[in-house]
Design a protein around this motif. Structure first.
Motif, PDB file in Angstrom:
ATOM      1  N   HIS A   1      34.183  14.499  58.347  1.00 55.60           N
ATOM      2  CA  HIS A   1      35.586  15.395  58.032  1.00 55.60           C
ATOM      3  C   HIS A   1      35.511  16.697  59.524  1.00 55.60           C
ATOM      4  CE1 HIS A   1      35.141  14.554  53.960  1.00 55.60           C
ATOM      5  NE2 HIS A   1      35.906  16.214  53.480  1.00 55.60           N
ATOM      6  N   GLN A   2      36.271  17.444  59.803  1.00 55.89           N
ATOM      7  CA  GLN A   2      36.222  17.910  60.172  1.00 55.89           C
ATOM      8  C   GLN A   2      36.548  19.420  59.801  1.00 55.89           C
ATOM      9  OE1 GLN A   2      39.104  19.186  64.681  1.00 55.89           O
ATOM     10  NE2 GLN A   2      39.148  17.117  63.359  1.00 55.89           N
ATOM     11  N   ILE A   3      35.704  20.404  59.794  1.00 58.57           N
ATOM     12  CA  ILE A   3      35.396  21.218  59.615  1.00 58.57           C
ATOM     13  C   ILE A   3      35.630  22.693  60.505  1.00 58.57           C
ATOM     14  CG2 ILE A   3      34.470  23.171  57.291  1.00 58.57           C
ATOM     15  CD1 ILE A   3      33.814  20.781  57.008  1.00 58.57           C
ATOM     16  N   ARG A   4      36.690  24.023  60.660  1.00 59.04           N
ATOM     17  CA  ARG A   4      36.681  24.476  61.716  1.00 59.04           C
ATOM     18  C   ARG A   4      37.177  26.015  60.646  1.00 59.04           C
ATOM     19  NH1 ARG A   4      37.922  22.678  66.746  1.00 59.04           N
ATOM     20  NH2 ARG A   4      38.787  20.353  66.719  1.00 59.04           N
ATOM     21  N   ASN A   5      36.510  27.471  61.549  1.00 56.58           N
ATOM     22  CA  ASN A   5      36.365  28.491  60.923  1.00 56.58           C
ATOM     23  C   ASN A   5      36.774  28.877  59.711  1.00 56.58           C
ATOM     24  OD1 ASN A   5      37.293  29.255  63.727  1.00 56.58           O
ATOM     25  ND2 ASN A   5      39.186  28.308  63.432  1.00 56.58           N
ATOM     26  N   GLN A   6      35.577  28.458  59.553  1.00 56.90           N
ATOM     27  CA  GLN A   6      35.803  28.693  58.089  1.00 56.90           C
ATOM     28  C   GLN A   6      34.062  29.549  57.914  1.00 56.90           C
ATOM     29  OE1 GLN A   6      35.190  25.455  55.301  1.00 56.90           O
ATOM     30  NE2 GLN A   6      37.241  24.296  56.203  1.00 56.90           N
ATOM     31  N   ASN A   7      34.156  30.443  56.388  1.00 60.87           N
ATOM     32  CA  ASN A   7      32.158  30.693  56.212  1.00 60.87           C
ATOM     33  C   ASN A   7      32.169  30.886  55.027  1.00 60.87           C
ATOM     34  OD1 ASN A   7      30.860  33.449  55.815  1.00 60.87           O
ATOM     35  ND2 ASN A   7      31.831  34.647  55.648  1.00 60.87           N
ATOM     36  N   ALA A   8      30.774  29.905  55.286  1.00 60.07           N
ATOM     37  CA  ALA A   8      29.911  29.398  53.868  1.00 60.07           C
ATOM     38  C   ALA A   8      28.973  29.864  54.272  1.00 60.07           C
ATOM     39  CB  ALA A   8      30.019  27.662  54.558  1.00 60.07           C
ATOM     40  N   GLU A   9      28.600  31.277  54.407  1.00 59.15           N
ATOM     41  CA  GLU A   9      27.558  31.909  54.245  1.00 59.15           C
ATOM     42  C   GLU A   9      26.709  32.143  52.633  1.00 59.15           C
ATOM     43  OE1 GLU A   9      28.717  35.996  55.058  1.00 59.15           O
ATOM     44  OE2 GLU A   9      28.541  35.213  57.492  1.00 59.15           O
ATOM     45  N   LYS A  10      25.314  32.210  52.855  1.00 54.93           N
ATOM     46  CA  LYS A  10      24.558  32.086  51.264  1.00 54.93           C
ATOM     47  C   LYS A  10      24.200  31.234  50.525  1.00 54.93           C
ATOM     48  CE  LYS A  10      24.163  36.947  51.924  1.00 54.93           C
ATOM     49  NZ  LYS A  10      24.503  38.267  51.484  1.00 54.93           N
ATOM     50  N   GLN A  11      25.273  29.748  51.346  1.00 54.07           N
ATOM     51  CA  GLN A  11      25.067  28.743  49.747  1.00 54.07           C
ATOM     52  C   GLN A  11      23.896  28.395  49.489  1.00 54.07           C
ATOM     53  OE1 GLN A  11      28.453  27.995  49.467  1.00 54.07           O
ATOM     54  NE2 GLN A  11      28.648  29.373  50.124  1.00 54.07           N
TER      55      GLN A  11
ATOM     56  N   LYS B   1      31.069  30.332  59.942  1.00 53.26           N
ATOM     57  CA  LYS B   1      28.775  30.609  59.972  1.00 53.26           C
ATOM     58  C   LYS B   1      28.241  30.246  58.418  1.00 53.26           C
ATOM     59  CE  LYS B   1      31.623  34.527  61.522  1.00 53.26           C
ATOM     60  NZ  LYS B   1      32.110  36.141  60.904  1.00 53.26           N
ATOM     61  N   PHE B   2      26.971  29.942  58.604  1.00 56.66           N
ATOM     62  CA  PHE B   2      26.063  29.504  57.191  1.00 56.66           C
ATOM     63  C   PHE B   2      25.208  30.477  56.999  1.00 56.66           C
ATOM     64  CE2 PHE B   2      27.915  24.979  59.058  1.00 56.66           C
ATOM     65  CZ  PHE B   2      28.282  24.590  58.375  1.00 56.66           C
ATOM     66  N   ASN B   3      25.269  31.511  57.946  1.00 59.36           N
ATOM     67  CA  ASN B   3      23.445  32.986  57.450  1.00 59.36           C
ATOM     68  C   ASN B   3      23.508  32.691  56.236  1.00 59.36           C
ATOM     69  OD1 ASN B   3      26.531  33.060  59.489  1.00 59.36           O
ATOM     70  ND2 ASN B   3      24.878  34.802  60.021  1.00 59.36           N
ATOM     71  N   GLN B   4      21.895  32.719  56.089  1.00 61.53           N
ATOM     72  CA  GLN B   4      20.906  33.138  55.515  1.00 61.53           C
ATOM     73  C   GLN B   4      21.671  31.987  53.655  1.00 61.53           C
ATOM     74  OE1 GLN B   4      20.836  36.778  53.647  1.00 61.53           O
ATOM     75  NE2 GLN B   4      22.156  38.462  55.739  1.00 61.53           N
TER      76      GLN B   4
ATOM     77  N   GLU C   1      40.876  17.835  58.499  1.00 63.20           N
ATOM     78  CA  GLU C   1      39.770  19.023  58.768  1.00 63.20           C
ATOM     79  C   GLU C   1      40.461  19.451  57.198  1.00 63.20           C
ATOM     80  OE1 GLU C   1      40.802  23.572  60.395  1.00 63.20           O
ATOM     81  OE2 GLU C   1      41.396  21.642  61.623  1.00 63.20           O
ATOM     82  N   GLU C   2      38.551  19.511  56.818  1.00 60.64           N
ATOM     83  CA  GLU C   2      39.042  19.762  55.647  1.00 60.64           C
ATOM     84  C   GLU C   2      37.960  20.759  55.289  1.00 60.64           C
ATOM     85  OE1 GLU C   2      39.907  18.541  52.911  1.00 60.64           O
ATOM     86  OE2 GLU C   2      40.524  15.637  53.834  1.00 60.64           O
ATOM     87  N   SER C   3      37.130  21.070  53.767  1.00 61.63           N
ATOM     88  CA  SER C   3      36.943  22.203  53.981  1.00 61.63           C
ATOM     89  C   SER C   3      34.735  22.394  53.457  1.00 61.63           C
ATOM     90  CB  SER C   3      37.040  23.368  52.865  1.00 61.63           C
ATOM     91  OG  SER C   3      36.306  24.381  51.881  1.00 61.63           O
ATOM     92  N   PHE C   4      33.714  22.980  54.285  1.00 63.98           N
ATOM     93  CA  PHE C   4      32.902  22.282  53.516  1.00 63.98           C
ATOM     94  C   PHE C   4      32.662  22.208  52.455  1.00 63.98           C
ATOM     95  CE2 PHE C   4      28.404  24.228  52.219  1.00 63.98           C
ATOM     96  CZ  PHE C   4      28.003  23.774  52.997  1.00 63.98           C
ATOM     97  N   PHE C   5      33.101  23.213  51.444  1.00 62.47           N
ATOM     98  CA  PHE C   5      32.783  23.231  49.894  1.00 62.47           C
ATOM     99  C   PHE C   5      33.073  21.770  49.312  1.00 62.47           C
ATOM    100  CE2 PHE C   5      33.664  27.958  51.103  1.00 62.47           C
ATOM    101  CZ  PHE C   5      31.956  28.011  51.217  1.00 62.47           C
TER     102      PHE C   5
END
Length: 212
Positions: free
Chosen positions: A30-40, A56-59, A13-17
């Motif tokens: 990678h396994q990525i859970r419960n993260q906020n990656a909006e406006k990337q 969350k990848f919104n916008q 389990e890692e971070s999207f970043f």
């Protein structure tokens, strides 16, 4: 349709970043859970054999993203730009893609299951061996696309969906729900619909009134 080649239990389990720390903008295993990656913003990123849940990848803008053997569950891609992205052996389950822009993308062995794709831009795409199952595609645009293999729509909401400049030969819409779809008479030969749908399309294209 081929399934993603991935063993979720073996993924750390890692971070999207972490993808930004890699010189080649790659995220693999990678396994990525419960993260906020909006406006990337990420151009020409590569994601392989990874699992995402409630991210969350919104916008965000993911131009020419390459996705292989990856699964997304309950993720939010609302108003994302993913133009010319490539998806190979990927699954999207119960995701939100409201207003997503996938123009010019390539879908090869992709499953979209229970996903909200209202107002999506799905144009000028190459779509091969892909299934839309129980998806909401209302008011979306599916135009100028090239379909190969088995492209399936099962139990989808497709009211007001437009299919301009896309051959629908061998496409089965008989389990889908709509009052009106925008299609072209010259491109629907060989398309499969149920009796009610046939009457609706005849009324739209030919101005016929069908009595039951």
């Amino acid at each position: 349709m081929q399934k993603p080649k991935i063993v979720i239990d073996n993924l750390p389990e890692e971070s999207f970043f972490e993808i930004y720390k890699d010189e080649d903008r790659m995220l693999i295993n990678h396994q990525i859970r419960n993260q906020n990656a909006e406006k990337q913003f990420l151009e020409r990123g590569i994601i392989e054999q990874s699992y995402f849940e409630h991210v969350k990848f919104n916008q965000s803008d993911f131009y020419r993203l390459e996705l292989t053997d990856s699964i997304f569950v309950g993720c939010d891609f609302s108003n994302c730009k993913m133009e010319e992205a490539v998806f190979y052996r990927c699954e999207f389950r119960n995701c939100k893609m409201l207003g997503i822009n996938l123009n010019g993308a390539i879908f090869n062995n992709v499953l979209l299951d229970g996903t909200n794709m209202q107002l999506a831009a799905l144009n000028q795409m190459k779509v091969k061996d892909t299934m839309f199952n129980a998806c909401n595609l209302k008011d979306s645009s599916f135009a100028e696309n090239k379909l190969q293999g088995a492209v399936q729509f099962e139990h989808c909401e497709i009211d007001q969906m437009s299919f301009y400049d896309t051959s629908l030969k061998h496409v089965n819409l008989s389990t889908c729900f709509f009052e009106k779809i925008d299609v072209e008479e010259r491109l629907i030969r060989g398309m499969q619909v149920n009796a009610t749908q046939a009457a609706q399309i005849a009324q739209y294209l030919l101005g016929l009134r069908v009595e039951y």
